[in-house]
Design an enzyme around this catalytic site. Sequence first.
Site, PDB file in Angstrom:
ATOM      1  N   ALA A 101      -2.581   4.643   1.769  1.00 27.03           N
ATOM      2  CA  ALA A 101      -1.332   4.909   2.960  1.00 27.03           C
ATOM      3  C   ALA A 101      -1.784   3.809   3.939  1.00 27.03           C
ATOM      4  CB  ALA A 101      -1.679   6.433   3.483  1.00 27.03           C
ATOM      5  N   LYS A 102      -0.887   3.742   4.802  1.00 25.85           N
ATOM      6  CA  LYS A 102      -1.225   2.861   6.089  1.00 25.85           C
ATOM      7  C   LYS A 102      -0.173   3.091   6.986  1.00 25.85           C
ATOM      8  CE  LYS A 102      -3.712  -0.380   7.668  1.00 25.85           C
ATOM      9  NZ  LYS A 102      -5.045  -0.592   7.861  1.00 25.85           N
TER      10      LYS A 102
END
Length: 383
Positions: A101-102
């Site tokens: 994720a980011k």
Amino acid sequence: MNALAATSRNFRQAARILNLDSKLEKSLLIPFREIKVECTIPKDDGSLVSYIGFRVQHDNARGPMKGGIRYHPEVDPDEVNALAQLMTWKTAVADIPYGGAKGGIGCTPKDLTKIFAHEQTMAWILDEYSKFHGHSPAIVTGKPIDLGGSLGREAATGRGVVYATKALLDEHGKSIKDLTFAIQGFGNVGSWAGRLLHEQGGKVVAVSDITGGVKNPNGLDIPSLLKHKEDTGSLKNFSGGDDMQAEDLLGQECDVLIPCALGGVLNRENAQDVRAKFIIEAANHPTDPEADEILSKKGVIVLPDIYANSGGVTVSYFEWVQNIQGFMWDEEKVNKELKKYMTRAFLNIKNMCQTHNCDLRMGAFTLGVNRVARATMLRGWEA
């Protein structure tokens, strides 16, 4: 080519090498969830200002979707998407039980009066979550030591870069103490990498950041340079070296070039100028595909970001483990385990390179993509 197009291109190349089913390939590329939010806050003068934030959760086949938050005025959905995807392959290469994720917020941190210290931000996230769910230290990593953070976390990415560099150089019969290094970016990652290389006898001959650059063909005294930057806020006018333009760093005479700053810094315009024999990608996506081709033809060996800079997320995993167990490790154990993970991952990448007759980037991508694909199928995915 932007970061998302380049990252997706590398993924598709790995998928072809692995002969993945086309529907599975498409499924692995599409993010699990994308969120866009508006964040409105009061400024010190009482006026309101709005920022746009993004969070991309890419894949959770191998575990919770893990990834940090990027604060930069030019953050956009494609960049966050690319970094989330890279994190999926990175955690798989490191063989830690996470997905990717980011997050990103389009702001300029230095323009804000609250200092965006990484640990402070994580402490706020922990506090907010714990208000609703009770004290939950394992919910976020990179926390202050006083709130369940791990010893060794601050230096982890830079230390991992040095372990990765050593693994690569060992493969080529070379040693850190016999080589010269140039480091682009002298923030957390670059400064720790420089300090540790210097301690191991490596000769850091050039360093740059947004304040400028400094070089010394006989080697910079890194502890003194760090003190100079702390005292003056700049690399300029360091008595132990000569000032240089920051943009000239990538073409400096050295054995090993370590880009630690922004993505896309090596491109078709400047790749031909690189004089290093090895490039260690401490930044995320510092080399675009066109530069990759040029560097390959020049015989430059590139150690890819999804392996080289995985020390940070690996020690984040160690922090998570410590929080779940309620048993904290000493720093010696953290560093010993990090070295074990980085060394093992390099050997696994080399095995993929030999199996598929490919370079290190595709060795890393095929390793990561294959692990995620296998996990996806084992969980019941069907074409």
